[in-house]
Write a protein that holds these residues in place. Sequence first.
Motif, PDB file in Angstrom:
ATOM      1  N   TYR A  24      22.287  -0.256 -17.670  1.00 35.87           N
ATOM      2  CA  TYR A  24      20.918   0.086 -18.042  1.00 35.87           C
ATOM      3  C   TYR A  24      20.842   1.529 -18.529  1.00 35.87           C
ATOM      4  CZ  TYR A  24      19.949  -4.297 -15.781  1.00 35.87           C
ATOM      5  OH  TYR A  24      19.942  -5.629 -15.462  1.00 35.87           O
ATOM      6  N   ASN A  25      19.979   1.781 -19.520  1.00 34.67           N
ATOM      7  CA  ASN A  25      19.885   3.094 -20.144  1.00 34.67           C
ATOM      8  C   ASN A  25      18.892   4.038 -19.478  1.00 34.67           C
ATOM      9  OD1 ASN A  25      21.790   2.507 -22.116  1.00 34.67           O
ATOM     10  ND2 ASN A  25      20.259   1.529 -23.410  1.00 34.67           N
ATOM     11  N   PHE A  26      18.033   3.545 -18.615  1.00 34.91           N
ATOM     12  CA  PHE A  26      17.037   4.415 -17.996  1.00 34.91           C
ATOM     13  C   PHE A  26      17.623   5.147 -16.784  1.00 34.91           C
ATOM     14  CE2 PHE A  26      16.336  -0.069 -16.985  1.00 34.91           C
ATOM     15  CZ  PHE A  26      16.544  -0.088 -15.607  1.00 34.91           C
ATOM     16  N   PRO A  27      17.026   6.287 -16.409  1.00 27.42           N
ATOM     17  CA  PRO A  27      17.540   7.080 -15.278  1.00 27.42           C
ATOM     18  C   PRO A  27      17.390   6.357 -13.945  1.00 27.42           C
ATOM     19  CG  PRO A  27      16.046   8.385 -16.643  1.00 27.42           C
ATOM     20  CD  PRO A  27      15.929   6.965 -17.101  1.00 27.42           C
ATOM     21  N   ILE A  28      18.466   6.381 -13.170  1.00 23.80           N
ATOM     22  CA  ILE A  28      18.477   5.801 -11.831  1.00 23.80           C
ATOM     23  C   ILE A  28      19.116   6.843 -10.920  1.00 23.80           C
ATOM     24  CG2 ILE A  28      19.256   3.889 -10.382  1.00 23.80           C
ATOM     25  CD1 ILE A  28      19.705   2.331 -13.084  1.00 23.80           C
ATOM     26  N   ASN A  29      18.420   7.222  -9.850  1.00 23.91           N
ATOM     27  CA  ASN A  29      18.926   8.243  -8.938  1.00 23.91           C
ATOM     28  C   ASN A  29      18.950   7.737  -7.508  1.00 23.91           C
ATOM     29  OD1 ASN A  29      19.192  10.561 -10.796  1.00 23.91           O
ATOM     30  ND2 ASN A  29      16.989  10.286 -11.010  1.00 23.91           N
ATOM     31  N   LEU A  30      19.859   8.304  -6.728  1.00 24.12           N
ATOM     32  CA  LEU A  30      19.903   8.063  -5.296  1.00 24.12           C
ATOM     33  C   LEU A  30      19.538   9.368  -4.603  1.00 24.12           C
ATOM     34  CD1 LEU A  30      23.192   5.978  -4.991  1.00 24.12           C
ATOM     35  CD2 LEU A  30      20.844   5.149  -5.030  1.00 24.12           C
ATOM     36  N   THR A  31      18.707   9.280  -3.580  1.00 28.07           N
ATOM     37  CA  THR A  31      18.280  10.486  -2.883  1.00 28.07           C
ATOM     38  C   THR A  31      18.483  10.343  -1.373  1.00 28.07           C
ATOM     39  OG1 THR A  31      15.984   9.730  -2.701  1.00 28.07           O
ATOM     40  CG2 THR A  31      16.535  11.037  -4.630  1.00 28.07           C
ATOM     41  N   GLU A  57      15.649   5.664  -6.754  1.00 21.83           N
ATOM     42  CA  GLU A  57      14.509   5.948  -7.625  1.00 21.83           C
ATOM     43  C   GLU A  57      14.852   5.488  -9.037  1.00 21.83           C
ATOM     44  OE1 GLU A  57      13.948  10.159  -7.379  1.00 21.83           O
ATOM     45  OE2 GLU A  57      13.039  10.054  -5.399  1.00 21.83           O
ATOM     46  N   VAL A  58      14.018   4.642  -9.582  1.00 23.54           N
ATOM     47  CA  VAL A  58      14.215   4.132 -10.932  1.00 23.54           C
ATOM     48  C   VAL A  58      13.073   4.642 -11.795  1.00 23.54           C
ATOM     49  CG1 VAL A  58      14.413   2.066 -12.358  1.00 23.54           C
ATOM     50  CG2 VAL A  58      15.317   2.060 -10.020  1.00 23.54           C
ATOM     51  N   ASP A  59      13.409   5.446 -12.794  1.00 28.45           N
ATOM     52  CA  ASP A  59      12.401   5.964 -13.718  1.00 28.45           C
ATOM     53  C   ASP A  59      12.256   4.965 -14.853  1.00 28.45           C
ATOM     54  OD1 ASP A  59      10.702   7.325 -15.356  1.00 28.45           O
ATOM     55  OD2 ASP A  59      11.968   9.091 -15.588  1.00 28.45           O
ATOM     56  N   ASP A  60      11.378   4.014 -14.639  1.00 24.12           N
ATOM     57  CA  ASP A  60      11.214   2.936 -15.620  1.00 24.12           C
ATOM     58  C   ASP A  60      10.256   3.294 -16.753  1.00 24.12           C
ATOM     59  OD1 ASP A  60       8.967   2.882 -14.082  1.00 24.12           O
ATOM     60  OD2 ASP A  60       9.148   0.791 -13.467  1.00 24.12           O
ATOM     61  N   SER A  61       9.786   4.532 -16.787  1.00 26.04           N
ATOM     62  CA  SER A  61       8.885   4.939 -17.870  1.00 26.04           C
ATOM     63  C   SER A  61       9.617   5.020 -19.211  1.00 26.04           C
ATOM     64  CB  SER A  61       8.241   6.291 -17.558  1.00 26.04           C
ATOM     65  OG  SER A  61       9.215   7.310 -17.502  1.00 26.04           O
ATOM     66  N   GLU A  62      10.945   5.218 -19.160  1.00 26.90           N
ATOM     67  CA  GLU A  62      11.746   5.304 -20.385  1.00 26.90           C
ATOM     68  C   GLU A  62      12.391   3.967 -20.763  1.00 26.90           C
ATOM     69  OE1 GLU A  62      14.542   8.526 -20.303  1.00 26.90           O
ATOM     70  OE2 GLU A  62      13.155   9.797 -19.191  1.00 26.90           O
ATOM     71  N   ALA A  63      12.108   2.931 -19.994  1.00 25.11           N
ATOM     72  CA  ALA A  63      12.765   1.638 -20.221  1.00 25.11           C
ATOM     73  C   ALA A  63      11.763   0.606 -20.705  1.00 25.11           C
ATOM     74  CB  ALA A  63      13.377   1.153 -18.912  1.00 25.11           C
ATOM     75  N   ASP A  64      12.306  -0.428 -21.349  1.00 24.10           N
ATOM     76  CA  ASP A  64      11.420  -1.541 -21.628  1.00 24.10           C
ATOM     77  C   ASP A  64      11.199  -2.275 -20.304  1.00 24.10           C
ATOM     78  OD1 ASP A  64      13.011  -4.334 -21.736  1.00 24.10           O
ATOM     79  OD2 ASP A  64      14.328  -2.761 -22.521  1.00 24.10           O
ATOM     80  N   LYS A  65      10.015  -2.752 -20.115  1.00 30.45           N
ATOM     81  CA  LYS A  65       9.594  -3.312 -18.814  1.00 30.45           C
ATOM     82  C   LYS A  65      10.450  -4.501 -18.389  1.00 30.45           C
ATOM     83  CE  LYS A  65       6.568  -0.225 -18.346  1.00 30.45           C
ATOM     84  NZ  LYS A  65       6.910   0.923 -17.531  1.00 30.45           N
ATOM     85  N   GLU A  66      10.929  -5.263 -19.346  1.00 32.65           N
ATOM     86  CA  GLU A  66      11.751  -6.434 -19.003  1.00 32.65           C
ATOM     87  C   GLU A  66      13.088  -6.011 -18.398  1.00 32.65           C
ATOM     88  OE1 GLU A  66      11.661 -10.186 -18.227  1.00 32.65           O
ATOM     89  OE2 GLU A  66      10.020  -9.240 -19.285  1.00 32.65           O
ATOM     90  N   SER A  67      13.719  -4.989 -18.963  1.00 36.97           N
ATOM     91  CA  SER A  67      14.985  -4.483 -18.421  1.00 36.97           C
ATOM     92  C   SER A  67      14.801  -3.908 -17.027  1.00 36.97           C
ATOM     93  CB  SER A  67      15.574  -3.396 -19.322  1.00 36.97           C
ATOM     94  OG  SER A  67      16.014  -3.933 -20.522  1.00 36.97           O
ATOM     95  N   ALA A  68      13.731  -3.153 -16.839  1.00 35.80           N
ATOM     96  CA  ALA A  68      13.459  -2.558 -15.531  1.00 35.80           C
ATOM     97  C   ALA A  68      13.217  -3.649 -14.490  1.00 35.80           C
ATOM     98  CB  ALA A  68      12.268  -1.617 -15.605  1.00 35.80           C
ATOM     99  N   LYS A  69      12.464  -4.655 -14.861  1.00 38.39           N
ATOM    100  CA  LYS A  69      12.179  -5.764 -13.939  1.00 38.39           C
ATOM    101  C   LYS A  69      13.470  -6.496 -13.571  1.00 38.39           C
ATOM    102  CE  LYS A  69       9.283  -9.865 -13.536  1.00 38.39           C
ATOM    103  NZ  LYS A  69       8.290 -10.724 -14.190  1.00 38.39           N
ATOM    104  N   GLU A  70      14.315  -6.731 -14.541  1.00 42.57           N
ATOM    105  CA  GLU A  70      15.603  -7.396 -14.308  1.00 42.57           C
ATOM    106  C   GLU A  70      16.466  -6.582 -13.339  1.00 42.57           C
ATOM    107  OE1 GLU A  70      19.542  -7.737 -16.938  1.00 42.57           O
ATOM    108  OE2 GLU A  70      17.803  -8.730 -17.843  1.00 42.57           O
ATOM    109  N   PHE A  71      16.532  -5.258 -13.565  1.00 45.74           N
ATOM    110  CA  PHE A  71      17.325  -4.396 -12.697  1.00 45.74           C
ATOM    111  C   PHE A  71      16.793  -4.426 -11.260  1.00 45.74           C
ATOM    112  CE2 PHE A  71      17.926  -0.272 -10.615  1.00 45.74           C
ATOM    113  CZ  PHE A  71      19.305  -0.276 -10.514  1.00 45.74           C
ATOM    114  N   ILE A  72      15.488  -4.323 -11.112  1.00 48.06           N
ATOM    115  CA  ILE A  72      14.877  -4.307  -9.777  1.00 48.06           C
ATOM    116  C   ILE A  72      15.151  -5.616  -9.046  1.00 48.06           C
ATOM    117  CG2 ILE A  72      12.647  -4.265  -8.584  1.00 48.06           C
ATOM    118  CD1 ILE A  72      11.804  -2.190 -10.813  1.00 48.06           C
ATOM    119  N   GLN A  73      15.135  -6.728  -9.748  1.00 45.58           N
ATOM    120  CA  GLN A  73      15.455  -8.020  -9.131  1.00 45.58           C
ATOM    121  C   GLN A  73      16.907  -8.047  -8.649  1.00 45.58           C
ATOM    122  OE1 GLN A  73      14.356 -10.735 -12.255  1.00 45.58           O
ATOM    123  NE2 GLN A  73      12.305 -11.041 -11.426  1.00 45.58           N
TER     124      GLN A  73
END
Length: 88
Positions: A24-31, A57-73
């Motif tokens: 995935y191309n959007f930022p994903i961080n562990l804290t 933490e998933v910054d889904d503001s830079e991603a298309d919503k479908e990709s973010a939803k898929e990743f979260i699942q």
Amino acid sequence: MFTSTIVLSNIEAVKKFVTLTNNYNFPINLTTDKYKIDAKSIMGIFSLDLSKPIQIEVDDSEADKESAKEFIQQLARFQPASVTKEAQ
């Protein structure tokens, strides 16, 4: 921004998690209490205390919503049982 808790309890789980995040191309961080690291960095993940749950933490503001939803699942396999039950 999506946040949740995950558990990476062994080397195999870390490898699978890093492989997943790198798809995935959007930022994903562990804290943790002290650190914020790029979840796409296997070296960064191994610098954390993996005996405890980790905040993701998933910054889904830079991603298309479908990709973010898929990743979260797909995160469900890394979440503790209590978090997975709450999400249902």
